[in-house]
Design a protein around this motif. Structure first.
Motif, PDB file in Angstrom:
ATOM      1  N   HIS A 177      -4.369   6.690  -6.766  1.00  0.00           N
ATOM      2  CA  HIS A 177      -5.750   6.679  -7.125  1.00  0.00           C
ATOM      3  C   HIS A 177      -6.118   5.310  -6.649  1.00  0.00           C
ATOM      4  O   HIS A 177      -7.349   4.729  -6.344  1.00  0.00           O
ATOM      5  CB  HIS A 177      -5.975   6.804  -8.387  1.00  0.00           C
ATOM      6  CG  HIS A 177      -5.450   5.713  -9.446  1.00  0.00           C
ATOM      7  ND1 HIS A 177      -4.039   5.589  -9.718  1.00  0.00           N
ATOM      8  CD2 HIS A 177      -5.954   4.575 -10.016  1.00  0.00           C
ATOM      9  CE1 HIS A 177      -3.900   4.440 -10.340  1.00  0.00           C
ATOM     10  NE2 HIS A 177      -5.117   3.746 -10.487  1.00  0.00           N
ATOM     11  N   ASN A 178      -5.314   4.161  -6.306  1.00  0.00           N
ATOM     12  CA  ASN A 178      -5.781   3.159  -5.622  1.00  0.00           C
ATOM     13  C   ASN A 178      -5.614   2.772  -4.053  1.00  0.00           C
ATOM     14  O   ASN A 178      -5.471   1.839  -3.867  1.00  0.00           O
ATOM     15  CB  ASN A 178      -4.954   1.810  -6.431  1.00  0.00           C
ATOM     16  CG  ASN A 178      -5.404   1.736  -7.567  1.00  0.00           C
ATOM     17  OD1 ASN A 178      -6.549   2.119  -8.158  1.00  0.00           O
ATOM     18  ND2 ASN A 178      -4.402   1.166  -8.697  1.00  0.00           N
ATOM     19  N   PHE A 179      -5.657   3.999  -3.555  1.00  0.00           N
ATOM     20  CA  PHE A 179      -5.131   3.797  -2.033  1.00  0.00           C
ATOM     21  C   PHE A 179      -6.305   3.295  -1.365  1.00  0.00           C
ATOM     22  O   PHE A 179      -5.962   2.430  -0.433  1.00  0.00           O
ATOM     23  CB  PHE A 179      -4.662   5.529  -1.487  1.00  0.00           C
ATOM     24  CG  PHE A 179      -4.668   5.386  -0.071  1.00  0.00           C
ATOM     25  CD1 PHE A 179      -3.481   4.860   0.574  1.00  0.00           C
ATOM     26  CD2 PHE A 179      -5.474   5.615   0.779  1.00  0.00           C
ATOM     27  CE1 PHE A 179      -2.896   4.773   1.740  1.00  0.00           C
ATOM     28  CE2 PHE A 179      -5.157   5.585   2.279  1.00  0.00           C
ATOM     29  CZ  PHE A 179      -3.854   5.210   2.828  1.00  0.00           C
ATOM     30  N   ASN A 180      -7.601   3.777  -1.533  1.00  0.00           N
ATOM     31  CA  ASN A 180      -8.715   3.081  -0.845  1.00  0.00           C
ATOM     32  C   ASN A 180      -8.741   1.663  -1.121  1.00  0.00           C
ATOM     33  O   ASN A 180      -9.301   0.875  -0.075  1.00  0.00           O
ATOM     34  CB  ASN A 180      -9.845   3.917  -1.412  1.00  0.00           C
ATOM     35  CG  ASN A 180      -9.967   5.270  -0.676  1.00  0.00           C
ATOM     36  OD1 ASN A 180      -9.393   5.403   0.431  1.00  0.00           O
ATOM     37  ND2 ASN A 180     -10.585   6.301  -1.196  1.00  0.00           N
ATOM     38  N   TRP A 194      -6.589  -0.559  -1.960  1.00  0.00           N
ATOM     39  CA  TRP A 194      -5.574  -1.301  -1.469  1.00  0.00           C
ATOM     40  C   TRP A 194      -5.506  -1.313  -0.063  1.00  0.00           C
ATOM     41  O   TRP A 194      -5.339  -2.277   0.707  1.00  0.00           O
ATOM     42  CB  TRP A 194      -4.044  -0.463  -1.845  1.00  0.00           C
ATOM     43  CG  TRP A 194      -3.570  -0.796  -3.169  1.00  0.00           C
ATOM     44  CD1 TRP A 194      -3.641  -0.192  -4.059  1.00  0.00           C
ATOM     45  CD2 TRP A 194      -3.028  -2.161  -3.562  1.00  0.00           C
ATOM     46  NE1 TRP A 194      -3.127  -0.689  -5.179  1.00  0.00           N
ATOM     47  CE2 TRP A 194      -2.719  -2.064  -5.049  1.00  0.00           C
ATOM     48  CE3 TRP A 194      -2.921  -3.449  -2.631  1.00  0.00           C
ATOM     49  CZ2 TRP A 194      -2.049  -3.073  -5.682  1.00  0.00           C
ATOM     50  CZ3 TRP A 194      -2.254  -4.368  -3.723  1.00  0.00           C
ATOM     51  CH2 TRP A 194      -1.956  -4.167  -5.279  1.00  0.00           C
ATOM     52  N   ALA A 195      -6.252  -0.318   0.632  1.00  0.00           N
ATOM     53  CA  ALA A 195      -6.528  -0.171   2.234  1.00  0.00           C
ATOM     54  C   ALA A 195      -7.390  -1.260   2.336  1.00  0.00           C
ATOM     55  O   ALA A 195      -7.401  -2.020   3.399  1.00  0.00           O
ATOM     56  CB  ALA A 195      -6.572   1.108   2.744  1.00  0.00           C
ATOM     57  N   ALA A 196      -8.535  -1.002   1.732  1.00  0.00           N
ATOM     58  CA  ALA A 196      -9.763  -2.325   1.853  1.00  0.00           C
ATOM     59  C   ALA A 196      -9.126  -3.544   1.875  1.00  0.00           C
ATOM     60  O   ALA A 196      -9.580  -4.364   2.679  1.00  0.00           O
ATOM     61  CB  ALA A 196     -10.791  -1.683   1.054  1.00  0.00           C
ATOM     62  N   SER A 197      -8.232  -3.942   0.671  1.00  0.00           N
ATOM     63  CA  SER A 197      -8.056  -5.182   0.461  1.00  0.00           C
ATOM     64  C   SER A 197      -7.040  -5.579   1.780  1.00  0.00           C
ATOM     65  O   SER A 197      -7.189  -6.866   2.108  1.00  0.00           O
ATOM     66  CB  SER A 197      -7.295  -5.410  -0.632  1.00  0.00           C
ATOM     67  OG  SER A 197      -5.963  -4.699  -0.670  1.00  0.00           O
ATOM     68  N   SER A 198      -6.240  -4.822   1.969  1.00  0.00           N
ATOM     69  CA  SER A 198      -5.306  -5.206   3.376  1.00  0.00           C
ATOM     70  C   SER A 198      -6.148  -5.409   4.671  1.00  0.00           C
ATOM     71  O   SER A 198      -5.962  -6.246   5.275  1.00  0.00           O
ATOM     72  CB  SER A 198      -4.541  -3.854   3.641  1.00  0.00           C
ATOM     73  OG  SER A 198      -3.556  -3.841   2.615  1.00  0.00           O
ATOM     74  N   PHE A 199      -7.123  -4.379   4.818  1.00  0.00           N
ATOM     75  CA  PHE A 199      -8.011  -4.819   6.072  1.00  0.00           C
ATOM     76  C   PHE A 199      -8.677  -5.870   5.913  1.00  0.00           C
ATOM     77  O   PHE A 199      -8.726  -6.757   6.957  1.00  0.00           O
ATOM     78  CB  PHE A 199      -8.969  -3.462   6.218  1.00  0.00           C
ATOM     79  CG  PHE A 199     -10.152  -3.758   7.161  1.00  0.00           C
ATOM     80  CD1 PHE A 199      -9.812  -3.676   8.520  1.00  0.00           C
ATOM     81  CD2 PHE A 199     -11.397  -4.052   6.881  1.00  0.00           C
ATOM     82  CE1 PHE A 199     -10.777  -3.896   9.450  1.00  0.00           C
ATOM     83  CE2 PHE A 199     -12.327  -4.370   7.880  1.00  0.00           C
ATOM     84  CZ  PHE A 199     -12.126  -4.153   8.981  1.00  0.00           C
ATOM     85  N   PHE A 200      -9.511  -6.206   4.800  1.00  0.00           N
ATOM     86  CA  PHE A 200     -10.218  -7.634   4.770  1.00  0.00           C
ATOM     87  C   PHE A 200      -9.163  -8.997   4.677  1.00  0.00           C
ATOM     88  O   PHE A 200      -9.608 -10.101   5.089  1.00  0.00           O
ATOM     89  CB  PHE A 200     -11.020  -7.561   3.401  1.00  0.00           C
ATOM     90  CG  PHE A 200     -12.164  -6.684   3.743  1.00  0.00           C
ATOM     91  CD1 PHE A 200     -13.026  -6.980   4.539  1.00  0.00           C
ATOM     92  CD2 PHE A 200     -12.434  -5.647   3.078  1.00  0.00           C
ATOM     93  CE1 PHE A 200     -14.274  -6.512   4.955  1.00  0.00           C
ATOM     94  CE2 PHE A 200     -13.570  -4.751   3.332  1.00  0.00           C
ATOM     95  CZ  PHE A 200     -14.504  -5.318   4.048  1.00  0.00           C
ATOM     96  N   VAL A 216       0.925  -1.335  -0.031  1.00  0.00           N
ATOM     97  CA  VAL A 216       0.029  -0.090  -0.078  1.00  0.00           C
ATOM     98  C   VAL A 216       0.826   1.177   0.004  1.00  0.00           C
ATOM     99  O   VAL A 216       1.741   1.387   0.791  1.00  0.00           O
ATOM    100  CB  VAL A 216      -0.841   0.010   1.155  1.00  0.00           C
ATOM    101  CG1 VAL A 216      -1.635   1.322   1.216  1.00  0.00           C
ATOM    102  CG2 VAL A 216      -1.861  -1.011   1.096  1.00  0.00           C
ATOM    103  N   SER A 217       0.745   1.996  -0.931  1.00  0.00           N
ATOM    104  CA  SER A 217       1.390   3.279  -1.053  1.00  0.00           C
ATOM    105  C   SER A 217       0.898   4.382  -0.060  1.00  0.00           C
ATOM    106  O   SER A 217      -0.226   4.595   0.242  1.00  0.00           O
ATOM    107  CB  SER A 217       1.113   3.868  -2.431  1.00  0.00           C
ATOM    108  OG  SER A 217       1.598   5.271  -2.548  1.00  0.00           O
ATOM    109  N   PRO A 218       1.912   5.284   0.522  1.00  0.00           N
ATOM    110  CA  PRO A 218       1.234   5.917   1.734  1.00  0.00           C
ATOM    111  C   PRO A 218       0.928   7.197   1.144  1.00  0.00           C
ATOM    112  O   PRO A 218       0.239   8.077   1.839  1.00  0.00           O
ATOM    113  CB  PRO A 218       2.574   6.350   2.569  1.00  0.00           C
ATOM    114  CG  PRO A 218       3.765   5.576   1.794  1.00  0.00           C
ATOM    115  CD  PRO A 218       3.326   4.697   0.733  1.00  0.00           C
ATOM    116  N   GLU A 219       1.118   7.438   0.152  1.00  0.00           N
ATOM    117  CA  GLU A 219       0.861   8.827  -0.698  1.00  0.00           C
ATOM    118  C   GLU A 219      -0.776   8.679  -0.912  1.00  0.00           C
ATOM    119  O   GLU A 219      -1.329   7.766  -1.322  1.00  0.00           O
ATOM    120  CB  GLU A 219       1.168   9.180  -1.919  1.00  0.00           C
ATOM    121  CG  GLU A 219       2.891   9.269  -1.752  1.00  0.00           C
ATOM    122  CD  GLU A 219       3.494   8.169  -1.817  1.00  0.00           C
ATOM    123  OE1 GLU A 219       3.064   7.122  -2.637  1.00  0.00           O
ATOM    124  OE2 GLU A 219       4.583   7.922  -1.148  1.00  0.00           O
TER     125      GLU A 219
END
Length: 115
Positions: free
Chosen positions: A79-82, A84-90, A72-75
């Motif tokens: 455009h894919n931050f949300n 990537w963050a959701a896939s990491s959470f799940f 997950v890119s911290p910036e």
């Protein structure tokens, strides 16, 4: 000195397999398997298979969740931050579920082996 050869019999004996004749698809032909699963060794085999499956799934999902979270890119302008963050959470949520299931499978297996 050679021994004279004996004459061979011309009779051929054949047997027919009775497996196909005696095979039936009724539940009585599979009753042994159901009864085996109700015994202590049968329950232990099922519990050990579940324990191995859940343990290996936990390890695989944990490694996938770590790789997913590290990518997950911290910036925030990415455009894919949300997603990537959701896939990491799940991924971590599924990992926690498999960890709990592995724990409960281990407890069930351990309680059966102590008896």
């Amino acid at each position: 000195m050679e021994e004279p050869q004996r004459a061979r019999s011309h009779t051929v004996t054949t047997t027919a397999s009775s497996f196909a004749e005696n095979f039936s698809t009724t539940s009585s032909s599979f009753a042994y398997d159901r009864e085996f699963l109700r015994t202590l060794p049968g329950l232990l085999i099922v519990a050990e298979i579940g324990l191995c499956f859940n343990g290996s799934a936990f390890v695989l999902y944990l490694s996938a969740a770590i790789v997913d979270a590290s990518s997950v890119s911290p910036e925030r302008d990415s455009h894919n931050f949300n997603s990537w963050a959701a896939s990491s959470f799940f991924a971590f949520l599924v990992t926690i579920c498999y960890a709990g299931n592995t724990y409960f499978s281990f407890i069930a297996w351990r309680s059966r082996t102590i008896q």
